[in-house]
Design a protein around this motif. Structure first.
Motif, short mmCIF file in Angstrom:
data_model
loop_
_atom_site.label_atom_id
_atom_site.label_comp_id
_atom_site.label_asym_id
_atom_site.label_seq_id
_atom_site.Cartn_x
_atom_site.Cartn_y
_atom_site.Cartn_z
N CYS A 19 11.01 55.51 49.79
CA CYS A 19 12.29 54.37 49.69
C CYS A 19 13.48 54.85 49.76
O CYS A 19 14.33 54.67 50.70
N LEU A 20 13.72 55.99 48.96
CA LEU A 20 14.93 56.73 48.79
C LEU A 20 15.26 57.38 50.07
O LEU A 20 16.40 57.45 50.54
N ASP A 21 14.24 58.01 50.81
CA ASP A 21 14.34 58.54 52.01
C ASP A 21 14.83 57.49 53.05
O ASP A 21 15.77 57.78 53.88
N TRP A 22 14.11 56.47 53.12
CA TRP A 22 14.45 55.51 53.99
C TRP A 22 15.99 55.02 53.97
O TRP A 22 16.90 54.97 54.93
N VAL A 23 16.58 54.81 52.63
CA VAL A 23 17.93 54.44 52.36
C VAL A 23 18.71 55.61 52.67
O VAL A 23 19.92 55.42 53.50
N ARG A 24 18.41 56.66 52.45
CA ARG A 24 19.36 57.94 52.84
C ARG A 24 19.32 58.00 54.46
O ARG A 24 20.66 58.11 54.94
N ALA A 25 18.42 57.76 55.27
CA ALA A 25 18.50 57.66 56.68
C ALA A 25 19.33 56.49 57.23
O ALA A 25 20.09 56.76 57.99
N LYS A 26 18.94 55.36 56.61
CA LYS A 26 20.14 54.24 56.83
C LYS A 26 21.67 54.52 56.58
O LYS A 26 22.51 54.27 57.57
N ASN A 27 21.72 55.10 55.44
CA ASN A 27 23.02 55.51 55.13
C ASN A 27 23.74 56.31 56.10
O ASN A 27 24.86 56.14 56.58
N ALA A 28 23.06 57.42 56.48
CA ALA A 28 23.36 58.36 57.42
C ALA A 28 23.91 57.81 58.74
O ALA A 28 24.85 58.22 59.42
N ALA A 29 23.06 56.91 59.29
CA ALA A 29 23.14 56.24 60.40
C ALA A 29 24.48 55.30 60.45
O ALA A 29 25.09 55.44 61.43
N SER A 30 24.67 54.80 59.44
CA SER A 30 25.94 53.88 59.18
C SER A 30 27.12 54.83 59.01
O SER A 30 28.12 54.31 59.73
N LEU A 31 27.04 55.78 58.38
CA LEU A 31 28.24 56.72 58.31
C LEU A 31 28.37 57.30 59.55
O LEU A 31 29.71 57.30 60.07
N GLY A 32 27.55 57.67 60.61
CA GLY A 32 27.67 58.10 61.64
C GLY A 32 28.08 57.26 62.70
O GLY A 32 29.05 57.70 63.48
N LYS A 33 27.98 55.93 62.50
CA LYS A 33 28.33 55.11 63.60
C LYS A 33 29.92 54.34 62.95
O LYS A 33 30.87 54.28 63.72
N PHE A 34 30.19 54.30 61.69
CA PHE A 34 31.50 53.75 61.10
C PHE A 34 32.30 54.68 60.57
O PHE A 34 33.42 54.45 60.24
N GLY A 35 31.78 55.80 60.17
CA GLY A 35 32.62 56.67 59.38
C GLY A 35 32.52 56.35 58.00
O GLY A 35 31.96 55.43 57.20
N ASP A 36 33.24 57.27 57.30
CA ASP A 36 33.11 57.36 55.82
C ASP A 36 34.28 56.54 55.16
O ASP A 36 35.30 56.68 55.45
N PRO A 37 33.99 55.32 54.55
CA PRO A 37 34.84 54.49 54.02
C PRO A 37 35.81 55.07 53.12
O PRO A 37 37.00 54.66 53.10
N LYS A 38 35.44 56.22 52.42
CA LYS A 38 36.17 56.85 51.38
C LYS A 38 37.38 57.38 52.12
O LYS A 38 38.36 58.05 51.38
N GLU A 39 37.33 57.64 53.21
CA GLU A 39 38.49 58.53 53.98
C GLU A 39 39.47 57.43 54.51
O GLU A 39 40.29 58.00 55.07
N SER A 40 39.34 56.02 54.32
CA SER A 40 40.27 55.16 54.71
C SER A 40 41.33 55.02 53.79
O SER A 40 41.13 54.79 52.58
N ALA A 41 42.47 55.07 54.03
CA ALA A 41 43.65 54.36 53.27
C ALA A 41 43.38 53.12 52.55
O ALA A 41 43.57 52.83 51.39
N THR A 42 42.76 52.28 53.43
CA THR A 42 42.60 50.71 52.81
C THR A 42 41.52 51.00 51.63
O THR A 42 41.74 50.56 50.57
#
Length: 152
Positions: A19-42
């Motif tokens: 399950c954790l591997d599945w979540v990591r893969a989904k998170n990586a895909a989202s970060l790849g598409k949208f970027g890391d929100p922690k890098e946003s000024a907002t």
């Protein structure tokens, strides 16, 4: 799925490596598409506001005390605290809060990542003092809830 079986029931094993591997893969895909929100000024501004000690402490009155659940950078999981109404009327920085329960410390002591899900008071009628409640804690923020009896 055939027979009404849930094909994703295996995801309920939230701490299993599959399950954790599945979540990591989904998170990586989202970060790849949208970027890391922690890098946003907002994102950083919102985090600053949420962790600010200058927030207004909303309270619920129980007996003679005003109770507040508080989170900030020092209390990530939160603290449940109380003060008198007279104390609460002071400027926020001057309020002398009494610690009722420290969720971060409780989690550390018990080796569990507790998340506060609220409290329910035992109400024995309008003339009775409220002295007992159930607190709801969630392990890791999951949907599961552990109930604890707590004396005020």
């Amino acid at each position: 799925a055939e027979g009404g079986e849930d094909p994703h029931v295996w995801l309920e094993g939230i701490e299993e490596e599959k399950c954790l591997d599945w979540v990591r893969a989904k998170n990586a895909a989202s970060l790849g598409k949208f970027g890391d929100p922690k890098e946003s000024a907002t994102y950083n501004r919102i985090l600053e506001v949420l962790e600010s000690k200058d927030k207004i402490a909303s309270v619920s009155k129980i007996n003679e005390h005003c109770y507040n659940f508080w989170t900030d950078a020092d209390h990530v999981r939160g603290i449940w605290r109380r003060c008198s109404l007279e104390e609460y009327r002071k400027p926020p920085a001057e309020v002398n809060w009494e610690l009722v329960l420290d969720i971060d410390a409780l989690g550390k002591e018990e080796g569990e990542s507790w998340v506060w899900h609220g409290k329910t008071l035992l109400d024995e009628g309008p003339e009775k003092r409220k002295v007992r409640c159930l607190i709801q804690l969630s392990p890791g923020g999951s949907d599961a809830v552990a109930l604890r009896e707590f004396d005020l």
